[in-house]
Design a protein around this motif. Structure first.
Motif, PDB file in Angstrom:
ATOM      1  N   GLU A   1     113.959   5.436 -27.950  1.00  0.00           N
ATOM      2  CA  GLU A   1     112.682   6.036 -28.365  1.00  0.00           C
ATOM      3  C   GLU A   1     111.505   5.089 -28.151  1.00  0.00           C
ATOM      4  O   GLU A   1     110.383   5.538 -27.940  1.00  0.00           O
ATOM      5  CB  GLU A   1     112.763   6.490 -29.832  1.00  0.00           C
ATOM      6  CG  GLU A   1     111.693   7.481 -30.187  1.00  0.00           C
ATOM      7  CD  GLU A   1     111.957   8.219 -31.488  1.00  0.00           C
ATOM      8  OE1 GLU A   1     110.997   8.807 -31.999  1.00  0.00           O
ATOM      9  OE2 GLU A   1     113.098   8.200 -31.975  1.00  0.00           O
ATOM     10  N   GLU A   2     111.757   3.791 -28.180  1.00  0.00           N
ATOM     11  CA  GLU A   2     110.691   2.813 -27.920  1.00  0.00           C
ATOM     12  C   GLU A   2     110.511   2.599 -26.414  1.00  0.00           C
ATOM     13  O   GLU A   2     109.403   2.632 -25.894  1.00  0.00           O
ATOM     14  CB  GLU A   2     111.036   1.469 -28.566  1.00  0.00           C
ATOM     15  CG  GLU A   2     111.305   1.510 -30.047  1.00  0.00           C
ATOM     16  CD  GLU A   2     112.097   0.293 -30.524  1.00  0.00           C
ATOM     17  OE1 GLU A   2     112.354  -0.616 -29.716  1.00  0.00           O
ATOM     18  OE2 GLU A   2     112.467   0.267 -31.702  1.00  0.00           O
ATOM     19  N   GLU A   3     111.623   2.361 -25.729  1.00  0.00           N
ATOM     20  CA  GLU A   3     111.564   1.923 -24.332  1.00  0.00           C
ATOM     21  C   GLU A   3     111.280   3.046 -23.340  1.00  0.00           C
ATOM     22  O   GLU A   3     110.625   2.819 -22.331  1.00  0.00           O
ATOM     23  CB  GLU A   3     112.853   1.192 -23.959  1.00  0.00           C
ATOM     24  CG  GLU A   3     113.131  -0.044 -24.800  1.00  0.00           C
ATOM     25  CD  GLU A   3     111.990  -1.047 -24.779  1.00  0.00           C
ATOM     26  OE1 GLU A   3     111.471  -1.332 -23.681  1.00  0.00           O
ATOM     27  OE2 GLU A   3     111.605  -1.519 -25.867  1.00  0.00           O
TER      28      GLU A   3
ATOM     29  N   GLY B   1     115.643  -2.660 -26.143  1.00  0.00           N
ATOM     30  CA  GLY B   1     115.177  -1.894 -27.293  1.00  0.00           C
ATOM     31  C   GLY B   1     115.850  -0.546 -27.376  1.00  0.00           C
ATOM     32  O   GLY B   1     116.720  -0.209 -26.577  1.00  0.00           O
TER      33      GLY B   1
ATOM     34  N   LYS C   1     109.280   5.408 -23.623  1.00  0.00           N
ATOM     35  CA  LYS C   1     107.834   5.672 -23.597  1.00  0.00           C
ATOM     36  C   LYS C   1     107.105   4.800 -22.580  1.00  0.00           C
ATOM     37  O   LYS C   1     105.980   5.106 -22.194  1.00  0.00           O
ATOM     38  CB  LYS C   1     107.240   5.468 -24.994  1.00  0.00           C
ATOM     39  CG  LYS C   1     107.660   6.538 -25.983  1.00  0.00           C
ATOM     40  CD  LYS C   1     107.128   6.238 -27.369  1.00  0.00           C
ATOM     41  CE  LYS C   1     107.620   7.254 -28.382  1.00  0.00           C
ATOM     42  NZ  LYS C   1     107.241   6.898 -29.763  1.00  0.00           N
TER      43      LYS C   1
END
Length: 197
Positions: free
Chosen positions: A101-103, A98, A105
């Motif tokens: 910014e998604e991963e 991914g 987190k």
């Protein structure tokens, strides 16, 4: 085929890795990057924009008591990452599929982070790193364009990082042509590094 690397120094030869068309941090630049990261065997390390996994795998081989998270979203690179990880037999490498910014987190604490590709998210990545790096944690960023260099350098200087450094790495490699050897220049790479205050 299994790959064995029994040496202590950084910079596994490029031809040890399955390459394809995915980006790869070349061995000479990789040696500088890993040196700037200042790894300890129990560190938690994050590789953002991992590409073929050359940095992730070298780090995983050093972090005998640690963990490596490799973040990548491009399908070909993800496949190469898996193939290379298996070939080197690294068991402390986890691939996260991914965007950064998604991963990122999903990882709330880490000691070191390398940004080899930011996909336009460099400011967010640096902010997140500042918030979640351990005390005295390190960040290293590579840039091939002046725009990325400028953005990353300014962000590191204006936020709570210390010892902000930028190094320009120029590599030329010999190529045989008949009885002669020509030196072929590779792309100039900027390596930025800093420590969390």
């Amino acid at each position: 085929m299994d790959k064995k690397w029994e040496y202590n120094g950084f910079g596994i030869p490029d031809d040890y890795f399955v390459r394809g068309k995915a980006p790869m941090t070349k061995e000479e630049v990789r040696a500088v990057v890993l040196g700037k990261l200042r790894l300890k065997e129990d560190h938690i390390f994050v590789d953002v924009g991992a590409g073929t996994g050359s940095v992730s795998i070298e780090a995983a081989l050093k972090l005998s008591k640690g963990k490596v998270y490799a973040i990548e979203y491009k399908e070909e690179a993800l496949n190469l990452l898996a193939v290379n990880g298996k070939a080197f037999g690294v068991e402390n490498l986890e691939i996260l599929k991914g965007r950064a910014e998604e991963e990122l987190k999903k990882i709330t604490y880490f000691d070191r982070v390398f940004v080899g590709g930011s996909g336009g998210e460099i400011h967010w990545i640096i902010d997140y790193a500042l918030e979640h790096l351990s005390e005295e944690g390190r960040i290293v960023v590579t840039a091939v364009t002046l725009e990325t260099l400028t953005e990353a350098f300014k962000a590191l200087k204006t936020k709570e990082f210390k010892d902000v450094e930028v190094v320009s790495v120029s590599v030329s490699k010999g190529r045989s042509t008949g009885n002669y050897t020509l030196m072929e220049a590779q792309n100039n790479i900027y390596v930025l590094s800093a420590t969390k205050r």
